[in-house]
Write a protein that holds these residues in place. Structure first.
Motif, short mmCIF file in Angstrom:
data_model
loop_
_atom_site.label_atom_id
_atom_site.label_comp_id
_atom_site.label_asym_id
_atom_site.label_seq_id
_atom_site.Cartn_x
_atom_site.Cartn_y
_atom_site.Cartn_z
N ALA A 17 70.79 -120.11 -18.58
CA ALA A 17 71.42 -118.89 -19.11
C ALA A 17 72.92 -119.00 -18.84
CB ALA A 17 70.85 -117.67 -18.42
N PHE A 18 73.71 -118.56 -19.80
CA PHE A 18 75.16 -118.51 -19.62
C PHE A 18 75.67 -117.10 -19.86
CE2 PHE A 18 74.93 -123.01 -19.64
CZ PHE A 18 76.08 -123.46 -19.02
N VAL A 19 76.54 -116.67 -18.96
CA VAL A 19 77.18 -115.38 -19.15
C VAL A 19 78.63 -115.70 -19.52
CG1 VAL A 19 77.72 -113.15 -18.11
CG2 VAL A 19 75.69 -114.42 -17.37
N GLU A 65 66.46 -103.32 -19.33
CA GLU A 65 66.51 -103.54 -20.79
C GLU A 65 66.95 -104.97 -21.10
OE1 GLU A 65 68.85 -101.90 -24.71
OE2 GLU A 65 69.32 -101.00 -22.79
N MET A 66 68.03 -105.39 -20.45
CA MET A 66 68.54 -106.74 -20.72
C MET A 66 67.50 -107.80 -20.34
SD MET A 66 71.76 -108.77 -19.10
CE MET A 66 70.94 -108.94 -17.53
N CYS A 67 66.93 -107.62 -19.16
CA CYS A 67 65.96 -108.63 -18.70
C CYS A 67 64.76 -108.70 -19.64
CB CYS A 67 65.52 -108.34 -17.28
SG CYS A 67 66.85 -108.67 -16.10
N GLU A 68 64.34 -107.53 -20.15
CA GLU A 68 63.19 -107.53 -21.06
C GLU A 68 63.49 -108.29 -22.34
OE1 GLU A 68 60.95 -103.43 -19.74
OE2 GLU A 68 61.89 -103.53 -21.72
N ILE A 69 64.69 -108.04 -22.88
CA ILE A 69 65.04 -108.73 -24.13
C ILE A 69 65.12 -110.24 -23.90
CG2 ILE A 69 66.93 -109.09 -25.80
CD1 ILE A 69 67.27 -106.15 -25.98
N VAL A 70 65.77 -110.62 -22.81
CA VAL A 70 65.92 -112.05 -22.53
C VAL A 70 64.54 -112.69 -22.34
CG1 VAL A 70 66.76 -113.70 -20.80
CG2 VAL A 70 68.26 -111.86 -21.61
N GLN A 71 63.70 -111.99 -21.61
CA GLN A 71 62.36 -112.52 -21.35
C GLN A 71 61.54 -112.66 -22.64
OE1 GLN A 71 60.47 -110.24 -18.33
NE2 GLN A 71 59.91 -112.09 -17.22
N LYS A 96 77.76 -109.93 -11.92
CA LYS A 96 76.65 -108.98 -11.74
C LYS A 96 75.51 -109.35 -12.70
CE LYS A 96 76.22 -103.99 -11.34
NZ LYS A 96 76.97 -102.73 -11.34
N VAL A 97 75.88 -109.67 -13.94
CA VAL A 97 74.87 -110.04 -14.94
C VAL A 97 74.19 -111.34 -14.52
CG1 VAL A 97 74.53 -110.67 -17.36
CG2 VAL A 97 76.17 -108.88 -16.76
N LYS A 98 74.99 -112.27 -14.04
CA LYS A 98 74.44 -113.56 -13.60
C LYS A 98 73.41 -113.35 -12.48
CE LYS A 98 75.46 -117.37 -10.75
NZ LYS A 98 76.25 -117.92 -9.72
N ASP A 99 73.78 -112.51 -11.49
CA ASP A 99 72.87 -112.28 -10.37
C ASP A 99 71.53 -111.71 -10.84
OD1 ASP A 99 74.77 -113.26 -8.76
OD2 ASP A 99 75.53 -111.31 -8.05
N LEU A 100 71.61 -110.85 -11.85
CA LEU A 100 70.39 -110.26 -12.38
C LEU A 100 69.50 -111.30 -13.05
CD1 LEU A 100 71.53 -106.95 -14.04
CD2 LEU A 100 69.54 -107.24 -12.58
N LEU A 101 70.15 -112.11 -13.92
CA LEU A 101 69.37 -113.11 -14.66
C LEU A 101 68.75 -114.13 -13.69
CD1 LEU A 101 71.79 -113.72 -17.68
CD2 LEU A 101 69.61 -112.50 -17.72
N GLY A 114 68.35 -113.60 -10.28
CA GLY A 114 67.48 -112.95 -9.29
C GLY A 114 66.19 -112.43 -9.90
N LYS A 115 66.30 -111.66 -11.02
CA LYS A 115 65.10 -111.02 -11.57
C LYS A 115 64.26 -111.97 -12.41
CE LYS A 115 65.29 -106.11 -11.99
NZ LYS A 115 65.18 -105.03 -12.94
N LEU A 116 64.94 -112.85 -13.16
CA LEU A 116 64.19 -113.70 -14.08
C LEU A 116 64.08 -115.15 -13.60
CD1 LEU A 116 65.55 -112.42 -17.53
CD2 LEU A 116 63.55 -111.66 -16.27
N GLY A 117 64.80 -115.44 -12.54
CA GLY A 117 64.75 -116.80 -12.01
C GLY A 117 65.40 -117.83 -12.93
N LEU A 118 66.34 -117.37 -13.77
CA LEU A 118 66.97 -118.32 -14.69
C LEU A 118 68.15 -119.01 -14.01
CD1 LEU A 118 67.06 -116.25 -18.02
CD2 LEU A 118 65.57 -118.18 -17.47
N ASP A 119 68.25 -120.29 -14.26
CA ASP A 119 69.39 -121.05 -13.75
C ASP A 119 70.60 -120.58 -14.58
OD1 ASP A 119 71.01 -122.93 -12.69
OD2 ASP A 119 70.07 -124.66 -13.65
#
Ligand SMILES: Nc1ncnc2c1ncn2[C@@H]1O[C@H](COP(=O)(O)OP(=O)(O)OP(=O)(O)O)[C@@H](O)[C@H]1O
Ligand SMILES: O=P(O)(O)OC[C@H]1O[C@](O)(CO)[C@@H](O)[C@@H]1O
Ligand SMILES: [Mg+2]
Length: 756
Positions: free
Chosen positions: A202-204, A242-248, A278-283, A285-290
């Protein structure tokens, strides 16, 4: 302030001294605007000045305000940034600074000022305008000038040109530089895409734009980003989920990469900043995305201007000078804007006020108002983005009886943006519950192979089209043949596959590099073509300039329409443009050779600009590109040389330009909405509605659907396969004015172009 008692230099009546300056952050195209203002001023018989280093130069005066000659701005169209410098000037924010600026202007006898800058610069210009009478009064009362001396300067003639990458000034669709900046961003995201895909990362990506989300939104639309954060329309309170759901969801559909675009001014609904980290930490932390963060920074202001910004800066610079010359003390100061495809003058004061009201709306957390104030187009792009980014919102699904099987077919030569339009239409269909179906390889492919095992008629899945936003060419294949070559086959294929929408209702989405489709002033692909052409011409120009005395005759595509040649001519500063509409004749060539001789005679070896004549491929049956180059060489008397060059299919472009991509998405979604409006209607109802068969396009200041029947009957020049009235025809004379070319005499002109 010293008591100088200077009287400003006298000028003959009617002759003006027009100064131009660039201010705020530099943007691609500013130098082109300066060139246009300087040359149009001189061509109008007035004196041109440049104020160096923005308001700083105005406050300092002296050598910072210089008279400009015609040749001083030679070659400026292809330069990035601003060649007269810019600054963020604190002293102009104080009255004392503005008083000094007023003195300096009067000292030089400058009676009009064209300011090219962003919202801040134009706010400053508006303030200067409002205060001007009192500044002049003060300069008299403190003894700087005699009362009589300031009489001609009682009214400040000031014109705004919007130059900024941010595209944050209300009233204009585009600021000079915003599309070039978007080009830099898209290029970077396209590059990032490849590495993100490879690592499944994932890239922010943080983009500029200060408090405006235009760059972020358009970057999202044109790259197909998974999520976008804008200051005007912050995400919902539970945006993290919401963001994590869409990405997932996208990952579950098979997407290997994630791109999130964050505007530098992004915040949540409580105005707390949303940072890329902040967005990076979420992706992560929550989704385990590199996840990685990329901040694009000043790269976004770098490089040369894209074709659109060169055209915009040129046309707006010309318009600014015209506005100065038209102005009376009663005329409110204008800002030059563009609305869809039309250059218009608006009130500077109102544009500044409206711009400030966006910031105020955000400040009071009235995001609905902020979106509305950014304009209908911005809102439309947001809707297009949000309806195409996520495919399973229950509330967006249509009832079953209104769902359609929608066929999408590409016809004609490939054009940049065809895939982006198809991707958008596909995503829209899926969001609403329709079935998007690709009809592969144009009408012959459809008719011949619809029953094959690998049928030419195939449903498009979300993942198939997901990465088409940035792809050039045509992913579903295209072909020039018309259905009339095999009506039966085509109709059998459509019946066999139960296609509801294609013939009736049908929307034609113009996609051609030639931009010669009646019913629209813009076809997707034409911007990509122009960019490819100006890149090519820049390289050729450099070669011509290095060899000094050399003229290149470059052949452009465009069928029997001179659009591409003319706009490229405006964008590169061509010596002349030969179009099929005007034709080419001997007297014209002779006059152009005389003009070239004069130009080269004046050149004492310092002339760094290569000279280019653009000739449309069908401008003449007799005077081919090579023949013209040969005639020029023969007739130059050995004073200069000539070559010809044919870029050919390079003009179909590689990667589509961001403008073609975003407009493709906008047209794609709008076309689907139009088709959808026929869902559930009877066959007769549909057949009797002239708009059931229509072309989507831009006309003047509007995007609209035109009934095909009317377009065909009233607006089409069938012989030459172009619109009867071509909106750009007046621009040909601007190319001539700015290159100093004498306009060919009308009576000499015989349009002798090749048939299309
Ligand atoms: N309210 C104001 N009054 C007087 N001058 C102003 C005002 N706001 C801005 N200016 C002048 O305009 C200059 C440029 O403004 P600013 O730095 O906001 O950039 P801008 O024109 O908005 O361009 P960009 O946003 O693209 O960088 C300021 O440095 C200042 O000299
Ligand atoms: O170049 P500077 O002064 O760092 O300013 C950066 C700012 O200028 C802009 O590039 C143009 O306004 C903004 O997008 C950005 O916030
Ligand atoms: Mg600004």
């Amino acid at each position: 302030m010293a008591q100088v008692n200077l009287a400003p230099p006298a000028m003959p009546a009617g002759k003006k001294r027009i100064a131009v300056m660039t201010s705020g952050g530099d943007s691609q195209g500013m130098s082109g605007a300066v060139r246009a203002v300087v040359r149009q001023t001189i061509a109008s018989g007035c004196d041109a000045f440049a104020v160096y280093e923005g308001y700083e130069g105005l406050v300092q005066g002296g050598d910072m305000i210089k008279q400009m000659r015609w040749e001083d701005v030679r070659g400026w169209l292809s330069e990035g940034g601003t060649l007269i410098g810019t600054a963020r000037c604190m002293s102009f924010k104080e009255r004392a600074g503005r008083l000094q600026a007023a003195k300096n202007m009067i000292d030089k006898g400058i009676d009009a000022l064209v300011v090219c800058g962003g919202d801040g610069s134009l706010t400053g210009a508006d303030r200067f305008r409002g205060e001007w009478p009192s500044l002049v009064e003060e300069l008299v009362s403190n003894g700087t000038f005699k009362k009589e001396a300031v009489e001609p300067f009682r009214h400040l003639n000031i014109v705004g040109l919007v130059g900024s990458i941010d595209n944050d000034l209300a009233g204009t669709d585009a600021t000079i530089g915003c599309y070039s900046s978007l080009q830099r961003i898209c290029q970077a995201v396209d590059y990032i895409d490849a590495t993100a895909f490879s690592h499944q990362r994932a890239f922010v990506v943080e983009v500029m734009g200060r408090h405006c989300g235009w760059l972020a939104l358009m970057a999202g639309v044109s790259t197909g980003a998974d999520f976008v954060f804008l200051p005007e329309n912050p995400p919902s309170e539970n945006w993290e989920t919401e963001m994590c759901e869409i990405v997932q969801r996208h990952r579950k559909l098979g997407k290997r990469k994630t791109i999130v675009i964050v505007a530098e001014g992004a915040h949540d609904r409580q105005l707390n900043a949303i940072s890329p980290n902040k967005v990076k930490d979420l992706l992560a932390g929550k989704l385990g995305l590199d996840t990685r963060v990329t901040t694009l920074g000043h790269v976004q202001r770098g490089g040369t201007a894209v074709a659109y910004d060169r055209m915009l800066s040129t046309l707006q610079g010309v318009e600014a000078v015209k506005a100065v010359l038209d102005s009376t003390p009663e005329t409110p100061s204008p800002v030059i804007c563009i609305v869809e495809n039309k250059i218009v003058r608006k009130s500077l004061m109102e544009a500044v006020k409206l711009t400030q009201s966006v910031a105020e709306a955000i400040e009071r957390k009235d995001f609905k108002a902020a979106m509305k104030l950014r304009g209908a187009e911005f809102d439309e792009y947001w809707t297009a983005y949000s309806t195409t980014v996520s495919t399973d919102k229950e509330e967006l699904l249509l009832p079953k009886e209104k769902r359609m099987r929608v066929g999408i077919i590409h016809v004609g030569a490939p054009a940049g943006g065809m895939n982006a339009a198809t991707r958008a239409a596909t995503a829209y269909c899926l969001t609403r519950g329709h079935t998007p179906i690709a009809l592969h390889n144009g009408f012959p492919g459809l008719a011949r192979h619809y029953k094959d095992e690998e049928s030419s008629v195939r449903e498009i899945k979300w993942l198939d089209a997901e990465n088409w936003a940035s792809k050039g060419g045509s992913e579903i294949g295209t072909n020039r043949a018309t259905p009339s070559e095999d009506y039966d086959g085509v109709s059998d294929a459509l019946t066999h596959h139960k296609i509801d929408a294609l013939f009736i209702p049908i929307v034609v989405l113009p996609a051609t590099v030639s931009n010669n489709v009646p019913g629209t002033e813009y076809s997707i692909g034409s911007d990509t073509c122009l960019n490819a052409l100006i890149d090519y011409c820049d390289a050729i120009k450099q070669s011509a300039a290095a060899s000094r005395r050399r003229v290149f005759v470059v052949e452009t595509q465009g069928g029997a329409s001179g659009y591409i040649a003319t706009i490229a001519g405006l964008s590169i500063g061509a010596v002349a443009v030969y179009t099929p509409e005007e034709g080419i004749h001997l007297k014209m060539i002779a006059s152009d050779i005389e003009h070239l001789k004069e130009q080269f005679a004046k050149d004492k070896g310092q002339n760094r600009s290569g000279k280019i004549i653009l000739r449309n491929e069908k401008a003449s049956k007799t005077y081919t590109t090579e023949i013209i180059a040969n005639i020029i060489r023969e007739e130059s008397g050995g004073k200069f040389d000539s070559r010809f060059a044919v870029p050919g299919h390079v003009q179909q472009g590689g990667i589509p330009s961001p403008m073609d991509r975003v407009r493709a998405v906008r047209f794609g979604v709008k076309s689907m909405q139009h088709i959808e409006s026929f869902a559930g209607k009877s066959k007769d109802e549909i057949a009797n509605d002239p708009l059931s068969c229509s072309v989507i396009g831009i006309t003047g200041a509007q995007v609209q659907f035109s009934a095909m029947e009317k377009v065909e009957k009233e607006e089409t020049d069938w012989k030459d396969r172009r619109p009867k009235n071509e909106f750009w025809m007046d621009l040909v004379s601007i190319v001539d004015t700015l290159s100093g070319r004498p306009r060919p005499k009308k009576e000499d002109s015989i349009a002798a172009g090749l048939p299309a």
